[in-house]
Design an enzyme around this catalytic site. Structure first.
Site, mmCIF file in Angstrom:
data_model
loop_
_atom_site.group_PDB
_atom_site.id
_atom_site.type_symbol
_atom_site.label_atom_id
_atom_site.label_comp_id
_atom_site.label_asym_id
_atom_site.label_seq_id
_atom_site.Cartn_x
_atom_site.Cartn_y
_atom_site.Cartn_z
ATOM 1 N N ASP A 30 -26.737 -15.087 40.288
ATOM 2 C CA ASP A 30 -27.949 -14.503 40.875
ATOM 3 C C ASP A 30 -28.042 -14.954 42.332
ATOM 4 O OD1 ASP A 30 -30.921 -13.421 39.551
ATOM 5 O OD2 ASP A 30 -30.883 -14.207 41.595
ATOM 6 N N HIS A 46 -24.094 2.029 33.379
ATOM 7 C CA HIS A 46 -25.517 1.954 33.744
ATOM 8 C C HIS A 46 -26.441 2.280 32.571
ATOM 9 C CE1 HIS A 46 -28.943 2.044 36.518
ATOM 10 N NE2 HIS A 46 -29.408 2.985 35.706
ATOM 11 N N ASN A 83 -36.104 -9.345 31.378
ATOM 12 C CA ASN A 83 -37.398 -8.869 31.866
ATOM 13 C C ASN A 83 -37.446 -7.371 31.592
ATOM 14 O OD1 ASN A 83 -38.401 -11.318 32.855
ATOM 15 N ND2 ASN A 83 -37.296 -11.093 34.783
ATOM 16 N N HIS A 94 -31.350 -1.784 36.207
ATOM 17 C CA HIS A 94 -30.063 -1.758 35.498
ATOM 18 C C HIS A 94 -30.169 -2.958 34.564
ATOM 19 C CE1 HIS A 94 -25.396 -1.346 35.671
ATOM 20 N NE2 HIS A 94 -25.673 -2.260 34.743
ATOM 21 N N HIS A 96 -30.243 -6.114 32.520
ATOM 22 C CA HIS A 96 -29.530 -7.368 32.804
ATOM 23 C C HIS A 96 -30.130 -8.508 32.012
ATOM 24 C CE1 HIS A 96 -32.706 -6.716 35.801
ATOM 25 N NE2 HIS A 96 -32.896 -8.019 35.786
#
Ligand code: AMP
Ligand code: ZN
Length: 109
Positions: A30, A46, A83, A94, A96
């Site tokens: 990140d 995607h 999240n 996208h 994650h």
């Protein structure tokens, strides 16, 4: 998908500190780490959100890759976070999985 930053990292159109890759999943650091170890795991194909139809299989693949990376890195304790939705903190559409380790256990992202 055009204009998706994580698709661009998957396609090597944007730089990413890639730490793991298989045929379905990519994991990279990140850019704004919230813990000493903060990785993002994304499906190469995607998919916007956990809310999308059929996300369960993809989520399972991400969790499986996270377990593999944690084992490889010798992490015995870590946090896995999806999240879901803007109000919950999802800023990139996208799907994650965050893997965080080495920080305070009450950490929220
Ligand atoms: P979320 O808030 O759950 O949507 O998480 C998106 C995450 O992506 C945030 O923790 C950002 O710091 C991270 N991020 C955004 N752009 C990049 C990038 N180009 N490379 C790596 N991580 C990024
Ligand atoms: Zn994408």
């Amino acid at each position: 998908m055009e204009d998706c930053i994580f698709c661009k990292i998957v396609n090597r159109e944007l730089p990413g500190e890639i730490v793991y890759e298989d045929d379905r999943v990519l994991a990279f650091l990140d850019i704004h780490p919230k813990a000493p170890i903060h990785l993002l795991l994304v499906p190469k194909s995607h998919l916007a959100s956990i809310q999308n139809e059929g996300s369960e299989d993809v989520a399972g693949e991400l969790v499986s890759a996270a377990k593999h990376i944690a084992k490889e890195k010798g992490l015995s304790s870590y946090k896995l976070v999806f999240n879901v939705g803007r109000e919950a903190g999802q800023t990139v559409n996208h799907l994650h999985l965050h893997l965080l380790s080495g920080g305070p256990s009450e950490l929220t992202i």
